[in-house]
Design a protein around this motif. Structure first.
Motif, PDB file in Angstrom:
ATOM      1  N   LEU A 292      58.875 -13.507 -29.634  1.00 30.26           N
ATOM      2  CA  LEU A 292      59.657 -13.188 -30.844  1.00 30.26           C
ATOM      3  C   LEU A 292      58.754 -13.243 -32.080  1.00 30.26           C
ATOM      4  CD1 LEU A 292      62.947 -15.157 -30.119  1.00 30.26           C
ATOM      5  CD2 LEU A 292      62.864 -12.731 -30.732  1.00 30.26           C
ATOM      6  N   GLN A 293      57.919 -14.260 -32.117  1.00 26.94           N
ATOM      7  CA  GLN A 293      56.990 -14.420 -33.251  1.00 26.94           C
ATOM      8  C   GLN A 293      56.031 -13.229 -33.319  1.00 26.94           C
ATOM      9  OE1 GLN A 293      54.968 -18.241 -33.223  1.00 26.94           O
ATOM     10  NE2 GLN A 293      53.521 -17.548 -34.772  1.00 26.94           N
TER      11      GLN A 293
ATOM     12  N   TYR B 162      57.968 -10.032 -34.293  1.00 26.51           N
ATOM     13  CA  TYR B 162      58.447 -10.132 -35.682  1.00 26.51           C
ATOM     14  C   TYR B 162      57.295  -9.727 -36.624  1.00 26.51           C
ATOM     15  CZ  TYR B 162      59.300 -12.409 -40.183  1.00 26.51           C
ATOM     16  OH  TYR B 162      59.422 -12.666 -41.536  1.00 26.51           O
ATOM     17  N   GLU B 163      56.112 -10.220 -36.318  1.00 28.28           N
ATOM     18  CA  GLU B 163      54.947  -9.898 -37.155  1.00 28.28           C
ATOM     19  C   GLU B 163      54.630  -8.402 -37.142  1.00 28.28           C
ATOM     20  OE1 GLU B 163      52.166 -12.651 -35.479  1.00 28.28           O
ATOM     21  OE2 GLU B 163      52.807 -14.285 -36.791  1.00 28.28           O
TER      22      GLU B 163
ATOM     23  N   LYS C 280      61.371  -7.036 -41.769  1.00 27.10           N
ATOM     24  CA  LYS C 280      60.753  -8.367 -41.908  1.00 27.10           C
ATOM     25  C   LYS C 280      61.305  -9.092 -43.124  1.00 27.10           C
ATOM     26  CE  LYS C 280      56.255  -9.550 -41.271  1.00 27.10           C
ATOM     27  NZ  LYS C 280      54.804  -9.334 -41.233  1.00 27.10           N
TER      28      LYS C 280
ATOM     29  N   LEU D  66      64.911 -10.345 -42.525  1.00 24.99           N
ATOM     30  CA  LEU D  66      64.924 -11.481 -41.592  1.00 24.99           C
ATOM     31  C   LEU D  66      64.283 -12.710 -42.217  1.00 24.99           C
ATOM     32  CD1 LEU D  66      64.064  -9.665 -38.216  1.00 24.99           C
ATOM     33  CD2 LEU D  66      66.316 -10.298 -39.101  1.00 24.99           C
ATOM     34  N   GLN D  67      63.232 -12.474 -42.978  1.00 25.57           N
ATOM     35  CA  GLN D  67      62.550 -13.603 -43.646  1.00 25.57           C
ATOM     36  C   GLN D  67      63.497 -14.291 -44.636  1.00 25.57           C
ATOM     37  OE1 GLN D  67      59.528 -12.480 -46.435  1.00 25.57           O
ATOM     38  NE2 GLN D  67      59.295 -14.574 -47.105  1.00 25.57           N
TER      39      GLN D  67
ATOM     40  N   PHE E  31      66.746 -14.205 -44.695  1.00 20.53           N
ATOM     41  CA  PHE E  31      67.921 -14.810 -44.039  1.00 20.53           C
ATOM     42  C   PHE E  31      67.550 -16.063 -43.231  1.00 20.53           C
ATOM     43  CE2 PHE E  31      71.163 -15.278 -40.758  1.00 20.53           C
ATOM     44  CZ  PHE E  31      72.315 -15.236 -41.524  1.00 20.53           C
ATOM     45  N   TYR E  32      66.543 -15.951 -42.386  1.00 18.54           N
ATOM     46  CA  TYR E  32      66.235 -17.071 -41.485  1.00 18.54           C
ATOM     47  C   TYR E  32      65.274 -18.095 -42.086  1.00 18.54           C
ATOM     48  CZ  TYR E  32      68.597 -14.567 -37.746  1.00 18.54           C
ATOM     49  OH  TYR E  32      69.540 -13.945 -36.989  1.00 18.54           O
ATOM     50  N   TYR E  33      64.242 -17.605 -42.753  1.00 14.41           N
ATOM     51  CA  TYR E  33      63.216 -18.529 -43.256  1.00 14.41           C
ATOM     52  C   TYR E  33      63.622 -19.149 -44.591  1.00 14.41           C
ATOM     53  CZ  TYR E  33      58.576 -20.349 -44.471  1.00 14.41           C
ATOM     54  OH  TYR E  33      57.531 -21.170 -44.811  1.00 14.41           O
TER      55      TYR E  33
ATOM     56  N   GLU F 217      66.550 -19.005 -45.853  1.00 15.96           N
ATOM     57  CA  GLU F 217      67.950 -19.433 -45.724  1.00 15.96           C
ATOM     58  C   GLU F 217      68.814 -18.950 -46.882  1.00 15.96           C
ATOM     59  OE1 GLU F 217      67.638 -23.653 -45.096  1.00 15.96           O
ATOM     60  OE2 GLU F 217      66.799 -23.411 -43.089  1.00 15.96           O
TER      61      GLU F 217
ATOM     62  N   LYS G 250      70.695  -6.208 -41.000  1.00 16.32           N
ATOM     63  CA  LYS G 250      70.126  -7.370 -40.305  1.00 16.32           C
ATOM     64  C   LYS G 250      70.360  -7.251 -38.793  1.00 16.32           C
ATOM     65  CE  LYS G 250      71.249 -11.898 -39.315  1.00 16.32           C
ATOM     66  NZ  LYS G 250      72.519 -12.419 -39.049  1.00 16.32           N
TER      67      LYS G 250
ATOM     68  N   ILE H 134      67.548  -7.150 -35.753  1.00 21.37           N
ATOM     69  CA  ILE H 134      67.550  -8.076 -34.620  1.00 21.37           C
ATOM     70  C   ILE H 134      67.532  -7.266 -33.305  1.00 21.37           C
ATOM     71  CG2 ILE H 134      68.965  -9.800 -33.373  1.00 21.37           C
ATOM     72  CD1 ILE H 134      67.824 -11.054 -35.839  1.00 21.37           C
TER      73      ILE H 134
ATOM     74  N   LYS I 198      64.777  -7.331 -30.331  1.00 21.27           N
ATOM     75  CA  LYS I 198      65.116  -7.596 -28.933  1.00 21.27           C
ATOM     76  C   LYS I 198      64.640  -6.451 -28.031  1.00 21.27           C
ATOM     77  CE  LYS I 198      69.195 -10.476 -29.706  1.00 21.27           C
ATOM     78  NZ  LYS I 198      70.664 -10.436 -29.784  1.00 21.27           N
TER      79      LYS I 198
ATOM     80  N   ILE J 229      65.300 -17.134 -32.627  1.00 25.42           N
ATOM     81  CA  ILE J 229      64.858 -16.153 -33.644  1.00 25.42           C
ATOM     82  C   ILE J 229      64.460 -16.894 -34.929  1.00 25.42           C
ATOM     83  CG2 ILE J 229      65.645 -14.267 -35.158  1.00 25.42           C
ATOM     84  CD1 ILE J 229      67.357 -13.298 -32.755  1.00 25.42           C
ATOM     85  N   SER J 230      65.296 -17.820 -35.331  1.00 17.27           N
ATOM     86  CA  SER J 230      65.026 -18.572 -36.557  1.00 17.27           C
ATOM     87  C   SER J 230      63.692 -19.333 -36.452  1.00 17.27           C
ATOM     88  CB  SER J 230      66.170 -19.537 -36.835  1.00 17.27           C
ATOM     89  OG  SER J 230      65.841 -20.346 -37.936  1.00 17.27           O
TER      90      SER J 230
ATOM     91  N   SER K 136      61.172 -18.722 -34.419  1.00 17.49           N
ATOM     92  CA  SER K 136      60.048 -17.778 -34.337  1.00 17.49           C
ATOM     93  C   SER K 136      59.643 -17.298 -35.722  1.00 17.49           C
ATOM     94  CB  SER K 136      60.434 -16.551 -33.505  1.00 17.49           C
ATOM     95  OG  SER K 136      60.953 -16.959 -32.285  1.00 17.49           O
ATOM     96  N   ILE K 137      60.677 -16.981 -36.521  1.00 13.71           N
ATOM     97  CA  ILE K 137      60.381 -16.485 -37.881  1.00 13.71           C
ATOM     98  C   ILE K 137      59.763 -17.605 -38.728  1.00 13.71           C
ATOM     99  CG2 ILE K 137      61.459 -15.600 -40.005  1.00 13.71           C
ATOM    100  CD1 ILE K 137      63.332 -13.977 -38.095  1.00 13.71           C
ATOM    101  N   HIS K 138      60.249 -18.802 -38.546  1.00 14.44           N
ATOM    102  CA  HIS K 138      59.645 -19.945 -39.255  1.00 14.44           C
ATOM    103  C   HIS K 138      58.167 -20.079 -38.876  1.00 14.44           C
ATOM    104  CE1 HIS K 138      63.571 -21.376 -40.621  1.00 14.44           C
ATOM    105  NE2 HIS K 138      62.904 -22.211 -41.405  1.00 14.44           N
TER     106      HIS K 138
ATOM    107  N   ALA L  43      56.161 -17.860 -37.632  1.00 14.74           N
ATOM    108  CA  ALA L  43      55.372 -16.719 -38.121  1.00 14.74           C
ATOM    109  C   ALA L  43      55.111 -16.847 -39.617  1.00 14.74           C
ATOM    110  CB  ALA L  43      56.119 -15.418 -37.820  1.00 14.74           C
ATOM    111  N   GLU L  44      56.129 -17.227 -40.382  1.00 14.04           N
ATOM    112  CA  GLU L  44      55.959 -17.364 -41.833  1.00 14.04           C
ATOM    113  C   GLU L  44      55.022 -18.525 -42.174  1.00 14.04           C
ATOM    114  OE1 GLU L  44      56.855 -15.321 -44.221  1.00 14.04           O
ATOM    115  OE2 GLU L  44      57.874 -13.985 -42.812  1.00 14.04           O
TER     116      GLU L  44
END
Lengths: 170, 204
Positions: free
Chosen positions: A110-111, A114-115, A122, A125-126, A128-130, A132, A154, A158, A162, B7-8, B10-12, B14-15
């Protein structure tokens, strides 16, 4: 309170570097390790700021940075079985190293994918997930019509992620 | 762990990795700056040291010890060569035997006993050289001055040695007229006097 816009990374990094490295060297770690841990601490600080966590309410940026750095240094020493301080001395910091998850193959994939995604996906997703951010905030930040558009965008991102992994697994 | 969490995370990861990369680049630029600063500092420091050294050299003036050593040599015995016969003045021969052998203490005593000798005018040059060799500088000065005042054959040679004595004593202002005079007259040290005078800026 410090925010993403007012945060001067280079200044913060430079101003606190010598002090922390000097402190870490006192625990007989190499300079490379001290720098590595310090960088992880700065990454943590940046993450807290991006997430708008109220770090500056309780303490200054320098104090927080030193505390998280100390926490990470002790974590490292503990892992290396070289920790000589009592566990009670550890700073009260909430930080997830995500070490267990790093070992999972799917997380690694996934990592990786994603990159490789496009900038647009990106970014969503950044945020939303990173960072927050709430959907309403992303609407504001990226100039979407409403939160439903962000939500569907979004979901598409995703799905794309996938699909890339499914293709990888063949 | 559910898919959303994966997913969360993985993104963490990567960032965090991207942020770490940014910091590694910043660290490299700090190290490069530091290196550049050290070089600049070292260059500036070496310039300051060189300037200080030059200034000190200028303030200290010429190295008179080195100049004296470079130009000084005892004047050869031209008065009483060793192959003299039994009829020769044995006291004179003995004095020069000491002088030629570098036994300056005995040479001084022997020369001083020859004050009534016909050659005393010239012997004072050798006496002065022996005294100078033993750092009896004041006595040497008097002997050279006496040899010059006597206007004997060795007067121009004594002028050169008196000039050298003043170089040894780091008194260039007193050496200057003596070196200039030696350079201007016909004597074996005229060439050396010109060279030494040039090194010390005695000639325009």
């Amino acid at each position: 309170m410090i925010n993403n816009k007012s945060f001067d990374l280079e200044r913060v990094y430079t101003e606190n570097r010598e002090k922390f490295i000097g402190f870490a060297l006192g625990y007989s770690v190499s300079k490379e390790t001290a720098i590595d841990i310090y960088q992880d601490a700065v990454v943590a600080l940046m993450e807290q700021i991006k997430k708008n966590k109220p770090i500056a309410v309780k303490s200054s940026v320098a104090t927080y940075l030193f505390a998280i750095g100390k926490y990470m240094l002790f974590h490292y020493l503990k892992k290396e079985k070289r920790l000589t301080v009592e566990i009670e001395d550890l700073p009260e910091i909430e930080w997830d190293f995500m070490e267990a998850a790093q070992k999972e193959e799917q997380v690694g994939l996934l990592q990786l994918y994603y990159e490789k995604m496009g900038e647009h996906c990106k970014k969503i997703l950044q945020l939303f997930y990173y960072e927050e951010k709430k959907l309403e905030e992303i609407v504001q930040l990226l100039g979407y019509e409403n939160k439903d558009v962000v939500k569907s965008q979004k979901s598409r991102c995703i799905k794309q992620l996938k699909t890339l992994i499914a293709e990888h697994n063949g | 762990m559910d898919e959303e969490s994966k997913i969360s995370i993985s993104i963490h990861l990567a960032e965090r990795a991207a942020a770490k990369k940014q910091l590694q680049a910043l660290e490299a630029s700090i190290a490069a700056k530091k290196k550049r600063y050290i070089w600049q500092w070292a260059t500036a420091a070496s310039i300051v040291v060189a300037a200080l050294f030059t200034t000190l050299q200028l303030l200290r003036g010429p190295d008179y010890d080195a100049l004296f050593s470079a130009y000084y040599e005892p004047y050869p015995n031209t008065i009483a060569p060793v192959e003299r016969t039994a009829n020769s003045d044995t006291r004179l021969s003995q004095a020069f035997a000491y002088y030629d052998g570098g036994d300056y203490e005995k040479a001084i005593q022997a020369f001083q006993q020859l004050q009534q000798s016909d050659q005393w005018k010239d012997l004072q040059l050798y006496l002065g050289i022996a005294q100078m060799a033993l750092n009896q500088n004041e006595e040497a000065r008097k002997s050279f001055e006496a040899a010059i005042a006597a206007k004997g054959e060795m007067a121009s040679i004594a002028t050169w040695y008196l000039g050298l004595l003043y170089i040894k004593l780091e008194q260039p202002e007193k050496a200057k007229p003596l070196i200039q005079s030696t350079a201007a007259t016909d004597n074996p040290f005229a060439g050396n006097a010109k060279k030494l005078g040039n090194e010390l800026g005695f000639f325009p």
